[in-house]
Design an enzyme around this catalytic site. Structure first.
Site, PDB file in Angstrom:
ATOM      1  N   ASP A  87      43.094  46.748  47.990  1.00 40.57           N
ATOM      2  CA  ASP A  87      43.481  45.374  47.702  1.00 40.57           C
ATOM      3  C   ASP A  87      44.572  44.930  48.683  1.00 40.57           C
ATOM      4  O   ASP A  87      45.549  45.657  48.899  1.00 40.57           O
ATOM      5  CB  ASP A  87      44.020  45.322  46.256  1.00 40.57           C
ATOM      6  CG  ASP A  87      44.247  43.912  45.754  1.00 40.57           C
ATOM      7  OD1 ASP A  87      43.262  43.171  45.641  1.00 40.57           O
ATOM      8  OD2 ASP A  87      45.408  43.562  45.462  1.00 40.57           O
TER       9      ASP A  87
ATOM     10  N   GLU B  46      40.515  44.917  51.712  1.00 43.22           N
ATOM     11  CA  GLU B  46      40.456  43.480  51.456  1.00 43.22           C
ATOM     12  C   GLU B  46      41.492  42.812  52.342  1.00 43.22           C
ATOM     13  O   GLU B  46      42.701  42.932  52.115  1.00 43.22           O
ATOM     14  CB  GLU B  46      40.759  43.137  49.998  1.00 43.22           C
ATOM     15  CG  GLU B  46      40.553  41.646  49.754  1.00 43.22           C
ATOM     16  CD  GLU B  46      41.446  41.035  48.688  1.00 43.22           C
ATOM     17  OE1 GLU B  46      41.133  39.947  48.201  1.00 43.22           O
ATOM     18  OE2 GLU B  46      42.488  41.634  48.348  1.00 43.22           O
TER      19      GLU B  46
HETATM   20  O1  TEU Z   1      43.139  39.088  46.153  1.00 42.96           O
HETATM   21  C1  TEU Z   1      43.986  38.551  47.113  1.00 42.96           C
HETATM   22  C2  TEU Z   1      43.927  37.063  47.009  1.00 42.96           C
HETATM   23  O2  TEU Z   1      44.774  36.495  46.396  1.00 42.96           O
HETATM   24  C3  TEU Z   1      42.808  36.341  47.650  1.00 42.96           C
HETATM   25  O3  TEU Z   1      41.627  37.048  47.665  1.00 42.96           O
HETATM   26  C4  TEU Z   1      42.632  34.975  47.037  1.00 42.96           C
HETATM   27  O4  TEU Z   1      42.424  35.088  45.670  1.00 42.96           O
HETATM   28  C5  TEU Z   1      41.495  34.247  47.661  1.00 42.96           C
HETATM   29  O5  TEU Z   1      41.803  34.077  48.975  1.00 42.96           O
HETATM   30  C6  TEU Z   1      41.254  32.921  46.949  1.00 42.96           C
HETATM   31  O6  TEU Z   1      42.111  31.963  47.367  1.00 42.96           O
HETATM   32  C7  TEU Z   1      43.391  40.302  45.533  1.00 42.96           C
HETATM   33  C8  TEU Z   1      42.484  40.411  44.329  1.00 42.96           C
HETATM   34  O7  TEU Z   1      41.154  40.330  44.765  1.00 42.96           O
HETATM   35  C9  TEU Z   1      42.843  39.350  43.363  1.00 42.96           C
HETATM   36  O8  TEU Z   1      41.979  39.320  42.268  1.00 42.96           O
HETATM   37  C10 TEU Z   1      44.272  39.586  42.923  1.00 42.96           C
HETATM   38  O9  TEU Z   1      44.684  38.552  42.085  1.00 42.96           O
HETATM   39  C11 TEU Z   1      45.223  39.663  44.119  1.00 42.96           C
HETATM   40  O10 TEU Z   1      44.726  40.512  45.141  1.00 42.96           O
HETATM   41  C12 TEU Z   1      46.546  40.236  43.728  1.00 42.96           C
HETATM   42  O11 TEU Z   1      46.409  41.609  43.447  1.00 42.96           O
END
Ligand code: TEU
Length: 544
Positions: A216, A277
């Site tokens: 993440d 990610e």
């Molecule tokens: O996501 C990071 C994040 O904030 C982005 O993927 C964002 O949500 C996207 O660009 C939409 O605008 C990760 C996780 O996938 C997410 O679910 C979590 O909330 C976040 O990290 C924090 O851990």
């Protein structure tokens, strides 16, 4: 400890199809309204029962299953080595892992290592004793010497979820940093013991037998050593995050060395992988972190519209960034984005567009990540204000600054019966759009996904071939996937009118699949006519 399946192809990370399974919403075995590990176990036949009557995926990516107070729906972890009771027990996890391996299905778990929950014992200890063992495990800073605009935060960084990235802690008498919610304090990755503790967590799950990790927001682990303020930039809208150039709060050079250490650990056994990610970045940034067996999500396609030029530009950008050497991912939807069946189409044409998108997902160069529910053409769910779960969506409502992520997290409808309890609002159309109904229909979105994935399994060109355009004119995307022994041409009409596409001459064609089911066997030479949003996959028949 589970033995990793002998049935798992060591190259699955590159050749296979990954199913992103959002645990809270996949299958609820005990009727408490929240999906769980036993529910996944009970429904493995949907994912892969070894026959084309199932999806035939090669791996599942599980959303975080660790204990969490749930301020960010599981992305705020309070114990990295446990299972949240709402999902079951460690025995349930081990049983699921073993059952997946028996089917040749690999398991990827989601590691959220940039931040912990504020209730994690490390943070509890850190805030209560700055001189103790955990005193420096998070990013604590004193008030700045001079007050600007009435506050004395250490710098100008903003939280991605809104507001300042610094929260004052009256217990410790200092600010701490959080890229996301105040309940998600960022770890201090420069502290050697943080690094050791987290790599131990990686070892823990490897020893249990998992095959891969999603990392993440891995590119925010390190921040500028001096925590310098970000320069401002002009940007439309009101989100203060967007009005900074994020050069000091992510993508720091120290990350490369950490990634090398993490990857060496993962690589100690064959058939393991990771997928990072990338947090806010383009395909070039994603490609810069890629290595064999270590993928990095590029979300360019999950943001592109259905316009042919926009799609072609997104594909070009990816191909240019990754080149022939590096291996991309293909993602059209995930738990943070609107579902593509809604994003790309309105209701009357939802199914045909979802089918064309399935062809795109499963035939572009890269490892496809299929987000649960897209195999039914599920769309976004309208969630009224009083039912919103997603924390930034609650904060920003009703400003159009955040797309409520609840909309793409609805329970997977197994049947047409509305669940008696659900943690989140179910889809409005579940009476007709559900697994059991679609499994019975030859021309459903689900039946097409099954056909395409099994077709892909048997096609070296679709699994690993190079990519080249044939055409992108007149609303039609046409591209080749090629290996020495097989040449496949994919043709997708991105528009609501019919389209004509001249096939390259001098060769014979056979249809492998099509979204209207009207193509089968040998295709007559000459131009082909495509219906609205139709997609067809053709194989070149070798001469003789
Ligand atoms: O996501 C990071 C994040 O904030 C982005 O993927 C964002 O949500 C996207 O660009 C939409 O605008 C990760 C996780 O996938 C997410 O679910 C979590 O909330 C976040 O990290 C924090 O851990």
């Amino acid at each position: 400890m589970t033995d990793r399946g002998a049935l798992i192809d060591p190259d699955w990370w590159q050749r296979g199809v990954v199913y992103q399974l959002y645990l809270r919403s996949f299958a609820d075995s005990d009727g408490d309204g929240v999906g769980d590990l036993a529910g996944v176990f009970d429904h493995l036949d949907h994912l892969n029962d070894g026959t084309p009557g199932s999806l035939g995926i090669d791996a599942v990516l599980l959303s975080p299953m660790y204990p969490s107070p749930g301020f960010d729906v599981g992305y705020d972890i309070s114990d990295y080595r446990g299972i949240d009771p709402v999902f079951g027990s460690m025995a349930d996890f081990d049983r699921l892992l073993a059952a997946c391996h028996e089917r040749g299905v690999a398991v990827i778990v989601d590691l959220v290592m940039n931040h912990t929950s504020h209730l994690h014992p490390w943070f509890v200890a850190s805030r209560s004793d700055r001189d103790g063992l955990y005193g420096d495990w998070y990013l604590w800073r004193d008030r700045a010497a001079s007050a600007r605009l009435g506050h004395r935060r250490p710098n100008n960084w903003r939280s991605f979820f809104g507001g300042p990235a610094w929260t004052w802690d009256s217990v410790r008498g200092q600010y701490y940093l959080h890229t996301f919610l105040p309940q998600q304090p960022d770890l201090n990755w420069r502290h050697p013991e943080v690094r050791t503790a987290m790599l131990d967590v990686v070892r823990f799950w490897l020893d249990r037998g998992v095959d891969g990790f999603r990392l993440d927001v891995f590119n925010v682990f390190f921040k500028d050593f001096d925590l310098r303020s970000n320069p401002r930039r002009w940007a439309p809208g009101f989100r203060s995050w967007d009005r900074q150039r994020h050069i000091h709060d992510k993508d720091q050079p120290e990350l490369h060395e950490l990634l090398a250490e993490f990857r060496a650990l993962v690589d100690t056994a064959p058939g393991r992988m990771s997928v990072g990610e990338l947090f806010t970045g383009d395909p070039a940034a994603a490609a810069s972190y890629v290595a064999p067996r270590h993928l990095v999500f590029d979300f360019r396609l999950s943001a592109a519209s259905s316009d042919v030029d926009a799609l072609a530009a997104a594909i070009d950008q990816r191909e240019a960034a990754y080149g022939e050497e590096r291996w991309p991912t293909v993602v059209l939807s995930n738990h943070d984005q609107p579902r593509h069946a809604s994003r790309l189409a309105g209701d009357p044409v939802r199914d045909v567009v979802a089918k064309a998108a399935a062809v795109l997902l499963l035939t572009l160069r890269g490892t496809p990540f299929l987000y649960y529910g897209e195999e039914l053409g599920m769309g976004d769910v309208r969630v009224p204000r009083r039912e919103i779960v997603d924390p930034p969506a609650r904060r920003y409502w009703p400003l159009p600054l955040w797309k409520n992520r609840d909309r793409s997290r609805a329970p997977l409808p197994w049947t047409g019966v509305r669940p008696a309890r659900a943690w989140i609002r179910p889809s409005a159309d579940l009476a007709t759009r559900n697994v059991s109904a679609q499994a019975a229909q030859e021309d459903s979105v689900l039946s097409l996904y099954r056909r395409l994935i099994w077709l892909r399994r048997a096609s070296p060109a679709l699994r690993s071939g190079s990519f080249a355009w044939e055409s992108r004119r007149g609303g039609v995307l046409a591209y080749w996937r090629t290996v020495p022994e097989e040449r496949v041409l994919i043709v997708i009409n991105t528009r609501s009118g019919t389209a004509t596409m001249p096939l390259p001459t001098g060769t014979a064609w056979e249809a492998m699949a099509s979204t209207y089911g009207q193509w089968a066997g040998t295709v007559a030479p000459g131009p082909i006519r495509l219906r609205a949003y139709e997609a067809v996959i053709l194989r070149e028949v070798p001469p003789g």
